[in-house]
Design a protein around this motif. Structure first.
Motif, mmCIF file in Angstrom:
data_model
loop_
_atom_site.group_PDB
_atom_site.id
_atom_site.type_symbol
_atom_site.label_atom_id
_atom_site.label_comp_id
_atom_site.label_asym_id
_atom_site.label_seq_id
_atom_site.Cartn_x
_atom_site.Cartn_y
_atom_site.Cartn_z
ATOM 1 N N MET A 169 1.048 -1.272 0.063
ATOM 2 C CA MET A 169 -0.034 0.153 -0.042
ATOM 3 C C MET A 169 0.809 1.357 -0.118
ATOM 4 O O MET A 169 2.009 1.263 0.738
ATOM 5 C CB MET A 169 -0.892 0.152 1.210
ATOM 6 C CG MET A 169 -1.639 1.069 1.348
ATOM 7 S SD MET A 169 -3.408 1.247 1.762
ATOM 8 C CE MET A 169 -3.872 -0.212 1.548
ATOM 9 N N PRO A 170 0.719 2.207 -0.791
ATOM 10 C CA PRO A 170 1.508 3.312 -0.787
ATOM 11 C C PRO A 170 1.190 4.097 0.225
ATOM 12 O O PRO A 170 -0.110 4.470 0.799
ATOM 13 C CB PRO A 170 1.138 4.071 -2.215
ATOM 14 C CG PRO A 170 -0.459 3.590 -2.410
ATOM 15 C CD PRO A 170 -0.552 2.186 -1.694
ATOM 16 N N TYR A 171 2.293 4.747 0.739
ATOM 17 C CA TYR A 171 2.086 5.628 2.049
ATOM 18 C C TYR A 171 3.286 6.612 2.255
ATOM 19 O O TYR A 171 4.230 6.287 1.602
ATOM 20 C CB TYR A 171 1.932 4.878 3.384
ATOM 21 C CG TYR A 171 3.082 3.999 3.683
ATOM 22 C CD1 TYR A 171 4.016 4.465 4.421
ATOM 23 C CD2 TYR A 171 3.002 2.782 3.312
ATOM 24 C CE1 TYR A 171 5.167 3.955 4.926
ATOM 25 C CE2 TYR A 171 4.449 2.093 3.675
ATOM 26 C CZ TYR A 171 5.307 2.703 4.557
ATOM 27 O OH TYR A 171 6.459 2.050 4.766
ATOM 28 N N THR A 172 2.902 7.713 2.848
ATOM 29 C CA THR A 172 4.047 8.614 3.291
ATOM 30 C C THR A 172 4.190 8.788 4.721
ATOM 31 O O THR A 172 3.219 8.825 5.416
ATOM 32 C CB THR A 172 3.745 10.047 2.238
ATOM 33 O OG1 THR A 172 2.555 10.393 3.029
ATOM 34 C CG2 THR A 172 3.699 9.865 1.055
ATOM 35 N N PHE A 183 -2.593 6.078 1.223
ATOM 36 C CA PHE A 183 -3.305 6.466 0.087
ATOM 37 C C PHE A 183 -4.136 5.249 -0.536
ATOM 38 O O PHE A 183 -3.526 4.249 -0.543
ATOM 39 C CB PHE A 183 -2.624 7.248 -0.820
ATOM 40 C CG PHE A 183 -2.132 8.630 -0.483
ATOM 41 C CD1 PHE A 183 -2.587 9.639 -0.310
ATOM 42 C CD2 PHE A 183 -0.640 8.579 0.121
ATOM 43 C CE1 PHE A 183 -2.227 10.968 0.096
ATOM 44 C CE2 PHE A 183 -0.172 9.839 0.565
ATOM 45 C CZ PHE A 183 -1.015 10.719 0.452
ATOM 46 N N ALA A 184 -5.454 5.397 -0.833
ATOM 47 C CA ALA A 184 -5.882 4.489 -1.623
ATOM 48 C C ALA A 184 -5.489 4.083 -3.074
ATOM 49 O O ALA A 184 -4.815 5.012 -3.408
ATOM 50 C CB ALA A 184 -7.369 4.662 -2.140
#
Length: 59
Positions: free
Chosen positions: A1-4, A14-15
């Protein structure tokens, strides 16, 4: 899952972004069906309004 990682070490998830595709214009058959459905809906709504006025006490 993309995250910052934000300030203070918080994670912001983020979705997944949906796949993008190009819309196609309606075919002649679909256009004809839209017209038929529109006319049918107009007749139905007109009939419902006629029935509502004919059974109401407002004349």
């Amino acid at each position: 899952m993309p995250y910052t990682t934000e300030e203070g070490g918080r994670l912001n998830n983020f979705a997944k972004e949906p796949k993008i595709y190009k819309a196609e214009p309606p075919t002649e058959g679909q256009k004809r069906n839209y017209i038929i459905l529109g006319i049918t809906a107009t007749i139905l709504v007109g009939g419902l309004i006629f029935v509502a006025f004919s059974v109401s006490n407002v004349s």
